[in-house]
Design an enzyme around this catalytic site. Structure first.
Site, PDB file in Angstrom:
ATOM      1  N   LYS A  27      52.683  36.936  13.650  1.00  0.00           N
ATOM      2  CA  LYS A  27      53.100  37.804  12.299  1.00  0.00           C
ATOM      3  C   LYS A  27      53.640  36.797  11.352  1.00  0.00           C
ATOM      4  O   LYS A  27      52.976  36.731  10.198  1.00  0.00           O
ATOM      5  CB  LYS A  27      54.187  39.044  12.707  1.00  0.00           C
ATOM      6  CG  LYS A  27      54.427  39.501  11.511  1.00  0.00           C
ATOM      7  CD  LYS A  27      55.778  40.594  11.679  1.00  0.00           C
ATOM      8  CE  LYS A  27      55.467  41.742  12.418  1.00  0.00           C
ATOM      9  NZ  LYS A  27      54.826  42.870  11.484  1.00  0.00           N
ATOM     10  N   ARG A  97      62.136  41.673  12.437  1.00  0.00           N
ATOM     11  CA  ARG A  97      60.967  42.194  13.546  1.00  0.00           C
ATOM     12  C   ARG A  97      60.657  41.127  14.372  1.00  0.00           C
ATOM     13  O   ARG A  97      60.653  39.710  13.866  1.00  0.00           O
ATOM     14  CB  ARG A  97      59.840  42.581  12.795  1.00  0.00           C
ATOM     15  CG  ARG A  97      59.773  43.765  11.736  1.00  0.00           C
ATOM     16  CD  ARG A  97      58.411  43.854  11.045  1.00  0.00           C
ATOM     17  NE  ARG A  97      58.450  44.375   9.789  1.00  0.00           N
ATOM     18  CZ  ARG A  97      58.196  45.683   9.543  1.00  0.00           C
ATOM     19  NH1 ARG A  97      57.486  46.492  10.410  1.00  0.00           N
ATOM     20  NH2 ARG A  97      58.320  46.115   8.227  1.00  0.00           N
ATOM     21  N   GLY A 106      54.285  47.387  19.553  1.00  0.00           N
ATOM     22  CA  GLY A 106      55.339  48.102  19.767  1.00  0.00           C
ATOM     23  C   GLY A 106      56.070  47.880  21.003  1.00  0.00           C
ATOM     24  O   GLY A 106      56.987  48.742  21.543  1.00  0.00           O
ATOM     25  N   MET A 108      58.235  45.426  21.669  1.00  0.00           N
ATOM     26  CA  MET A 108      59.723  44.769  21.383  1.00  0.00           C
ATOM     27  C   MET A 108      60.219  45.522  20.111  1.00  0.00           C
ATOM     28  O   MET A 108      59.799  46.517  19.708  1.00  0.00           O
ATOM     29  CB  MET A 108      59.556  43.196  20.983  1.00  0.00           C
ATOM     30  CG  MET A 108      59.336  42.393  22.207  1.00  0.00           C
ATOM     31  SD  MET A 108      59.257  40.798  21.975  1.00  0.00           S
ATOM     32  CE  MET A 108      57.470  40.759  21.101  1.00  0.00           C
ATOM     33  N   ARG A 353      46.191  40.482  10.593  1.00  0.00           N
ATOM     34  CA  ARG A 353      46.053  39.625  11.797  1.00  0.00           C
ATOM     35  C   ARG A 353      44.621  39.926  12.412  1.00  0.00           C
ATOM     36  O   ARG A 353      44.024  41.117  11.745  1.00  0.00           O
ATOM     37  CB  ARG A 353      46.879  40.209  13.089  1.00  0.00           C
ATOM     38  CG  ARG A 353      47.003  41.556  13.299  1.00  0.00           C
ATOM     39  CD  ARG A 353      48.079  42.069  14.051  1.00  0.00           C
ATOM     40  NE  ARG A 353      48.054  43.634  14.226  1.00  0.00           N
ATOM     41  CZ  ARG A 353      49.086  44.085  14.741  1.00  0.00           C
ATOM     42  NH1 ARG A 353      50.094  43.606  15.694  1.00  0.00           N
ATOM     43  NH2 ARG A 353      49.193  45.366  14.729  1.00  0.00           N
ATOM     44  N   HIS A 468      49.720  54.708  18.457  1.00  0.00           N
ATOM     45  CA  HIS A 468      50.120  53.932  19.575  1.00  0.00           C
ATOM     46  C   HIS A 468      48.976  54.212  20.599  1.00  0.00           C
ATOM     47  O   HIS A 468      48.352  53.190  21.263  1.00  0.00           O
ATOM     48  CB  HIS A 468      51.418  54.153  20.093  1.00  0.00           C
ATOM     49  CG  HIS A 468      51.580  53.274  21.297  1.00  0.00           C
ATOM     50  ND1 HIS A 468      51.674  53.698  22.593  1.00  0.00           N
ATOM     51  CD2 HIS A 468      52.203  52.102  21.530  1.00  0.00           C
ATOM     52  CE1 HIS A 468      51.885  52.848  23.445  1.00  0.00           C
ATOM     53  NE2 HIS A 468      52.271  51.831  22.969  1.00  0.00           N
ATOM     54  N   ARG A 574      24.578  43.256  51.946  1.00  0.00           N
ATOM     55  CA  ARG A 574      25.199  43.660  53.027  1.00  0.00           C
ATOM     56  C   ARG A 574      24.319  44.592  54.119  1.00  0.00           C
ATOM     57  O   ARG A 574      24.497  45.815  53.778  1.00  0.00           O
ATOM     58  CB  ARG A 574      26.606  44.185  52.609  1.00  0.00           C
ATOM     59  CG  ARG A 574      27.463  43.211  52.080  1.00  0.00           C
ATOM     60  CD  ARG A 574      28.404  43.936  50.976  1.00  0.00           C
ATOM     61  NE  ARG A 574      27.771  44.490  49.953  1.00  0.00           N
ATOM     62  CZ  ARG A 574      28.268  44.552  48.636  1.00  0.00           C
ATOM     63  NH1 ARG A 574      29.493  44.100  48.655  1.00  0.00           N
ATOM     64  NH2 ARG A 574      27.558  45.050  47.743  1.00  0.00           N
ATOM     65  N   ARG A 630      22.544  39.162  54.481  1.00  0.00           N
ATOM     66  CA  ARG A 630      23.560  38.586  55.133  1.00  0.00           C
ATOM     67  C   ARG A 630      23.442  39.583  56.315  1.00  0.00           C
ATOM     68  O   ARG A 630      23.229  40.643  56.172  1.00  0.00           O
ATOM     69  CB  ARG A 630      24.833  39.011  54.547  1.00  0.00           C
ATOM     70  CG  ARG A 630      26.105  38.665  55.728  1.00  0.00           C
ATOM     71  CD  ARG A 630      27.435  38.747  55.158  1.00  0.00           C
ATOM     72  NE  ARG A 630      27.743  40.273  54.845  1.00  0.00           N
ATOM     73  CZ  ARG A 630      28.920  40.668  54.608  1.00  0.00           C
ATOM     74  NH1 ARG A 630      29.864  39.751  54.012  1.00  0.00           N
ATOM     75  NH2 ARG A 630      29.104  41.849  54.389  1.00  0.00           N
ATOM     76  N   SER A 773      27.419  30.291  50.828  1.00  0.00           N
ATOM     77  CA  SER A 773      27.904  31.306  49.780  1.00  0.00           C
ATOM     78  C   SER A 773      29.172  31.415  50.031  1.00  0.00           C
ATOM     79  O   SER A 773      29.881  31.850  50.969  1.00  0.00           O
ATOM     80  CB  SER A 773      27.214  32.549  49.861  1.00  0.00           C
ATOM     81  OG  SER A 773      27.620  33.598  48.936  1.00  0.00           O
ATOM     82  N   GLY A 775      32.411  33.257  50.461  1.00  0.00           N
ATOM     83  CA  GLY A 775      32.877  34.691  50.518  1.00  0.00           C
ATOM     84  C   GLY A 775      34.373  34.428  50.132  1.00  0.00           C
ATOM     85  O   GLY A 775      35.179  34.637  51.145  1.00  0.00           O
ATOM     86  N   THR A 776      34.625  34.752  48.933  1.00  0.00           N
ATOM     87  CA  THR A 776      36.081  34.360  48.515  1.00  0.00           C
ATOM     88  C   THR A 776      37.083  35.486  49.002  1.00  0.00           C
ATOM     89  O   THR A 776      38.247  35.366  48.914  1.00  0.00           O
ATOM     90  CB  THR A 776      36.432  34.109  47.079  1.00  0.00           C
ATOM     91  OG1 THR A 776      35.471  34.881  46.383  1.00  0.00           O
ATOM     92  CG2 THR A 776      35.638  32.540  47.004  1.00  0.00           C
ATOM     93  N   CYS A 840      29.935  35.074  46.387  1.00  0.00           N
ATOM     94  CA  CYS A 840      29.714  36.264  46.419  1.00  0.00           C
ATOM     95  C   CYS A 840      31.187  37.354  46.457  1.00  0.00           C
ATOM     96  O   CYS A 840      30.701  38.581  46.742  1.00  0.00           O
ATOM     97  CB  CYS A 840      28.459  36.431  47.368  1.00  0.00           C
ATOM     98  SG  CYS A 840      29.200  36.228  49.096  1.00  0.00           S
ATOM     99  N   TYR A 860      25.542  29.380  41.539  1.00  0.00           N
ATOM    100  CA  TYR A 860      25.255  30.771  40.811  1.00  0.00           C
ATOM    101  C   TYR A 860      26.692  31.429  41.059  1.00  0.00           C
ATOM    102  O   TYR A 860      27.580  31.066  42.073  1.00  0.00           O
ATOM    103  CB  TYR A 860      24.231  31.453  41.222  1.00  0.00           C
ATOM    104  CG  TYR A 860      24.267  31.756  42.911  1.00  0.00           C
ATOM    105  CD1 TYR A 860      24.896  32.726  43.198  1.00  0.00           C
ATOM    106  CD2 TYR A 860      23.482  30.714  43.866  1.00  0.00           C
ATOM    107  CE1 TYR A 860      24.721  33.003  44.776  1.00  0.00           C
ATOM    108  CE2 TYR A 860      23.435  31.071  45.197  1.00  0.00           C
ATOM    109  CZ  TYR A 860      24.385  32.392  45.496  1.00  0.00           C
ATOM    110  OH  TYR A 860      24.340  32.263  46.968  1.00  0.00           O
TER     111      TYR A 860
END
Lengths: 881, 881
Positions: A27, A97, A106, A108, A353, A468, A574, A630, A773, A775-776, A840, A860
């Site tokens: 602002k 403000r 809104g 604060m 803004r 809002h 899968r 897989r 691959s 697998g996280t 993946c 990838y």
């Protein structure tokens, strides 16, 4: 911290400019920029964000240099305006403000009309010749200041106001006369004395410092903390405080206040778009108390309103506003969200803004601005938050469905959603854990932020397109219908009525955020129809990105959706998902319950043709794109029945005793199935399972190649490996099946890297794997020692306490898990330079994780079909970064 | 592979020597060495171990150079002996034996008397003037060769032999005359023809190559594979084959055969110790068919035998043997296990090797040899396998217990054990999963190896101190009583009788392996009393080692035992173990079931004084040694009741409804508790728990310091950390408790490194941790993604398939998990150079893991009390390595 803590602006000059957002907040920086552009900005000053941090670091004390700098700034404004702060004849009033680096609408606190006291109010009345206005301003100020600074809840004042109205026999605030307002200010001050034990402060400097402290304090209120968490805003950014001379939109009918967007924030159309209210203060527009009027005649016609547009009621000021908005958009080269006030026919700019916008608007604006040569294609890509595309990719209502529209409101945030009705934020949070919910409120306020976040849709009875509810919902990509005025909400009874329809808590309704319709019951939905702008942006993204984007899919429907969304292959199919269909689960169970290899083989023989058919379908859809399959992964007991009837049914079909089935189920039960007998461990124990799967894969590939004349690009993936030897053994099983089926096309065998040991031993494992691959999901579970299923008990608390910045299952933990991914990448490639690498886990669809994948050089990412476009854009942005 | 595949020995010369064990195997290398020493070794040759590998790599074909080298070697022997292989007049006979790098007693095949056929047998009879001997040798040869090489089970021949004895009306083999033996050879050959369809081979070269192949083949039989797995012998070592000219201990009463140890292998006493049999072949002694006689008069007296000692019956040969054994021990500087044969009063040495010994014998021999200046202290330490100490550290029978001795045998392997009687290996394997078992056999054979391994004790009715059962049991450290001749075993009926006592399968008996007593029922045991030798060795070890050794203990009894065993502190005191006592579990449950912080605090207030008392006791016992206390770790539901009555009891005591208890139990249930709400996550969610524990710790430390005038060396450990922030938050909780209690002594706060992320983030975590303790149990589970509780289903198969070389829960996976330990060590020390580092998983008591801990520079290991001495020695050996 710099020595300069206070920056002046207004009257065509400013100390700062738009580039100083980090110091001045959004602002403050834009007020400075507008001043420099020569726009009419009420003079004021900004206290920089560093002061906020200093304030918290120093037990809520201000740096000692601040006071003198504020005093100097005040003097400058007094000179510019020709009025004095606290002057009994010609008082100068201020707004105070917040203004953080990122917009936190809104969240604060704000204080308006600061500088009024028992003496200056009289001066204001005399100066303006409007006693009613002066005392109305004073009573508003007392209420706001007491609430925000002194901690006296606004409820206390509303009760007094209501009593006064009852006493006077009036219903509207505007019907209260000047003397009664003066009387109200006395009653308000008495209440303050009663609640706080002190008189309402008459010293304007005390008022000012109280308000500045209150704004800084509100940086750490619950709402603000929650909002920052949801929007990844660091607490260390702090907020600036803007002290600005007041201008009044509520001094009579030649006054007004309004907000506007330089383009339509919902559709992106290049047309000036906004709302205003005659004789009102700014807060009245966004608070949604009065339904506002359109600014342009065009918008008025579209809304079917009969209230005059600003273009009609204040044509000269309107022309001035049009010139300013065009100047601002050209200057900022982005769609602007502006706030203005008209005081006695003079236009004042209070804010500009970059405007929040829907995803489709963002796409349209970006594409339009490129053709208008305002921005480059690269800038266009950087302007669009990949995550925001999510809202475009969600289903819309099936137009063929018969629907019962019970109400109509404003189409505040597009999309469609069905859910159970809830009436407050707490209920929303609770119920949303079991089913989708629609939050229904008269109007929303920042306290509702958590409830809004967990809801599928938001419905309000009051408020406009810039209320809002509307602004926040659009930001979240949540469907919203606002201002559905025919709704009568009974919060206590937890129901609403509309006409003679009564909807109770828990009843299902559907919202159409694109039309504003409120519909009874659940309505079937359709896949989104992607716009030309979307395709244009995706085309640009595809040219820029290096990462390929695949999908995690195994049903023909998902595969088709993914291809339509631009998936360049399947990164994770899968196979076990195919085991649950009714026609095969019995054979799967028979296989698991078999006592020996012969029994298992008999059951597997029945599954073979079914799996082959499944694979063939997928290969056809993917039409030569790579498909990573897989092999069986989950522990076997997941397939077994648990209900008594199911157990008996299986026993009967297989022809064994149900007590045996029960014993076997209990024998297969594991303490920690995540870490149990699953993945390649099943393949090692029961090679016949993987053998069957391999035969089904090669068989299907042969058939499809023959049928279509196009080779399948096949990648077979072995899960949960921790040693090279496991791969050696199972590769042999696969190669044997291949040679038995006479499959002589090229294909790859690779593995998931989803356990820490696999990552650490990647150099060795790569000797047997042609691709990795990551697998996280499981890698995150094991690296953290954290079960995804069990973490919901404490994960939210961990985030609140700042232990985890983000949910590590949603956003890859680059510090910890990321190290393992990097180690595996490096060691794997060292062994096998052409090793293909992808991810993946769920993280494959998360933009910040995708940036990481790009950075460390994966080939990838693979994600759910509906996240494919997000991943394409995120990959492009990563390449541009 | 080298060009020389065959090494000659005998007649005072040899191609190889003792240093060539890897090439010649243990037996071959020592035969060469003895030859070089000028000892009387029957000439022969060794086919090197590389041939074994070549044989398996080349589809069981020999390298083509082998045949000519064997032929040459044969000629050399013929020259030395003056007899010819296959000669009808003057036949040369051979033994063909295995000989791997490490001793694998009885695991592989042997053929004796090779070279006999229908013609040479007649020559042998004529040459020796002993037809009975010649045909006895021939029938033995046919049986052995047919069993080992032709696959005709020896059972077939035993039946024929029994029929013949019945026909003749005799009971002993020795009562069968020459002609009947000749007749038996015919019947045996007919049986071979019947079973194989071929004549028994008369060509001696065919016999030789058949036997050589059979020995190589036996490298891969089940027994040998199992033995190698149990003893960590790589399959790639291969076996050598020793072809040696036969000498005969069974040609008459001037012949004998025996085995001896240069010192007592059971006690370590420096006295020549052995057994022999007149007129017998070597296998007769070890097979335990005839109970052998003592070699020395002293041993004869001690055994209370009335059979003549060799010292009496063959005094001259005995003297020669004494000279040889002394020469061998001095030469090898170690206790030797020797085999010899006396043929017509001439002594022949057939084998020498380092003798297997009990742990206490190993200690005594090592200490004695140091004082005899045969070896250095360092050599002494290197000679003792730390793991072997285990048998010294186990309880012995309480001498005060009333016992009912039902039989007496030889004290074949010391120690004491109670268990349920089983009669075969399969039953032993099955039953041992539920309860301790004692394996009872007439005599054991290599087929029993698996059953012996799972048994607590072994009891045989036949066989001496050097019988199969005795040798193997001593090696395993398993208690064994052999040759309890009064036992009558009914294998079919699964019971044994002794006098009028009948013991059925499953009945409990107790063995005292140090006295040879067999006792009915279970007998209470006492802690071992450690010998002076033990203390001497431990003293030497303590001087050499760098690693400190601590213990994992929380009961006063365990703490005291550990201190006695030399523990230098507590590395892991698991506070939750204290929660299960009857006097506190109710309060623990009350705490868990509480609905809010207040309720939890109320329950915790009750636990505080109890925990304080626990800690005070431990601090007193440890008397200033460091004590690492881990705060609460397991998921809370582990403490909740599961049986109906228990649930009702808790509900009643706490005064809540049992349905609430049930709901709460089910709410606390987790899918994967290992990865759930546990460890410091509990401390974060419920800081009041850790606060109570910290107060109890500081309170106890204050009291004990005051009472004893000695400060407590306190280390508080926070489990399951993955971020620095967790530690920050919980350190503050601890510091607050500390300051509230006014504790102003030095103490440390540290953390477990037990999750991969903690290891990876160790640099950061070390900012808040003064020490790390590697929790390698959980670190192994998460790094492998492998639940210890669930892995028993497939872990054995993983080891058999060579996927895991060793059980990663027993022996630290240095390749994978070890990397994380190293990373954490390096990064932690980089942040905080004086970071104290230890390990407290099960691996802390495993010698090879201890070597790893030494190598990477940890400060201490911590293990269960009974493994402390093992760890001390292992740490010393690691320092010497």
């Amino acid at each position: 911290m710099s020595n300069k803590l206070v920056y002046n602006f207004g009257d065509g000059t400013a100390d700062g400019d738009a580039s100083m957002k980090n110091t001045l907040g959004g602002k403050g920086a834009n007020l400075a920029e507008m001043s420099k552009l020569g726009l009419p900005v009420p003079p004021g000053f900004t206290i920089i964000t560093d002061v906020c941090n200093a304030y918290y670091e120093n037990k809520k004390n201000f740096p000692k240099e601040l006071e003198s700098q504020v005093t100097q700034a005040l003097k400058l404004i007094e000179q510019k305006i020709g009025a004095n702060f606290g002057d009994e004849k010609n008082p100068l009033l201020f707004s105070v403000r917040s203004g953080a680096r990122a917009s936190m609408p809104g969240m604060m606190d704000t204080v308006l009309n600061l500088g009024l006291n028992d003496k200056t109010v009289a001066g204001l009345a005399q100066k303006t010749g409007n006693k009613r206005f002066a005392y109305d301003s004073y009573r508003r100020f007392i209420q706001m200041y007491s609430d925000v600074v002194l901690g006296v809840d606004h409820y206390n004042f509303e009760v007094i106001l209501d009593e006064k109205k009852e006493e006077l026999g009036v219903t509207l605030d505007t019907d209260i006369g000047a003397d009664d307002l003066e009387d109200l200010t006395k009653l308000f001050k008495e209440k303050v004395k009663e609640e706080t034990g002190k008189n309402f402060p008459q010293d304007v400097n005390e008022q000012l410092w109280g308000a500045i402290s209150a704004v800084f304090n509100s940086w750490m209120n619950d709402r603000a903390i929650t909002y920052r968490q949801l929007n990844d805003i660091p607490a260390a950014w702090g907020t600036a405080v803007n002290v600005q001379s007041m201008v009044f939109g509520n001094m009579g009918n030649d006054c007004a206040t309004g907000v506007a967007f330089t383009r339509n924030p919902s559709t992106g159309d290049k047309s000036f778009y906004g709302e205003y209210l005659i004789n009102a203060q700014g807060e009245d527009v966004v608070a949604g108390i009065r339904t506002p009027q359109s600014i342009t005649k065009k918008a008025k016609a579209e809304a079917g309103s009969d209230l005059p547009a600003m273009e009609e009621s204040m044509p000269e000021v309107y022309q001035q506003l049009v010139e300013i908005y065009k100047k601002l958009e050209l200057h900022y080269r982005d769609m602007q969200d502006i706030e203005f006030t008209v005081q006695n026919n003079k236009l004042w700019m209070l804010q500009t803004r970059s405007g929040k916008r829907t995803a489709s608007a963002a796409l349209k604006i970006a594409v339009d601005m490129v053709s208008e040569k305002l921005i480059t294609k690269e800038e266009a890509l950087k302007r669009i938050d990949p995550e925001s595309l999510d809202q475009l990719l969600h289903p819309t209502l099936d137009p063929k469905a018969k629907i019962q529209v019970i109400a109509r409101g404003l189409p505040a945030s597009p999309g469609a959603a069905s859910g159970a009705v809830v009436f407050d934020s707490a209920d929303a949070e609770k119920r949303s854990q079991k089913e989708p919910v629609i939050l229904v409120r008269s109007e929303t306020s920042p306290e509702d932020i958590k409830g809004m976040h967990v809801s599928q849709g938001i419905l309000t009875a009051r408020g406009g397109m810039t209320s809002h509810a509307a602004v926040v919902a659009r930001g979240m990509g949540t469907c919203c219908v606002s201002g559905a005025t025919s709704l009568h909400i009974d919060n206590g009874g937890k129901f609403f009525t509309v006409g003679n329809v009564r909807v109770n808590e828990g009843d299902i309704i559907t919202l159409n955020g694109s039309t504003g319709e409120v519909i009874l019951g659940k309505v079937p939905t359709l896949k989104p129809n992607l716009s030309e702008d979307f395709k244009t942006i995706m085309g640009w993204a595809d040219k820029v990105r290096r990462l390929k984007v695949r999908t995690n899919a195994e049903t023909p429907a998902d595969c088709m959706a993914a291809v339509e969304f631009g998936a360049e292959g399947i990164g994770l199919c899968r196979t076990e998902h195919m085991f649950f269909n009714e026609d095969r689960i019995i054979s799967v169970r028979e296989m698991i319950l078999a006592e020996d290899k012969e029994g298992r083989k008999k059951a597997l023989d029945k599954l073979l043709p079914i799996q082959e058919k499944d694979f063939a379908e997928i290969f056809k859809i993917m039409s030569g794109l790579p498909v990573t399959i897989r092999l069986l992964d989950p522990p076997l007991h997941e397939f077994l029945p648990h209900k008594k009837e199911e157990i008996e049914q299986v026993a009967k079909v297989i022809g064994i005793d149900s007590s045996f089935v029960k014993r076997r189920i209990s024998a297969l039960k594991e303490e920690n199935p995540m870490l149990g007998h699953r993945g390649c461990r099943l393949g090692i124990s029961y090679p016949e399972i993987y053998e069957m799967q391999a035969k089904a894969i090669f068989g299907a590939a042969l058939k499809v190649a023959k049928e279509t004349g196009k080779d399948v690009s096949l990648e077979i993936m072995i899960p949960l490996v921790v040693t090279k030897k496991e791969l050696e053994i199972l590769n042999a099983v696969i190669r044997k099946a291949q040679s038995e089926l006479g499959y002589n096309k090229k294909y790859m065998i690779g593995t998931m890297i989803e356990l820490p040991r696999a990552a650490l031993m990647a150099g060795d494992i790569a000797k047997e794997a042609e691709f990795f691959s990551f697998g996280t999901n499981d890698l995150t579970q094991t690296t953290f020692g954290l079960s995804r299923d069990d973490s919901s008990n404490f994960l939210p608390h961990y985030q609140e306490a700042g232990i985890f910045e983000k949910d590590p299952f949603a956003c890859l933990d680059q510090d910890g898990v990321g190290q393992l991914v990097e180690i595996a990448t490096e060691r794997g490639r060292k062994t096998r330079p052409d090793l293909k690498l992808g991810i993946c886990g769920e993280h494959g669809g998360d933009p910040s994780s995708i940036t990481f994948c790009h950075k460390i050089g994966l080939d990838y990412v693979s994600c759910s079909p509906y996240r494919v476009p997000i991943a394409r854009l995120a990959a492009a942005r990563a390449a541009l970064a």
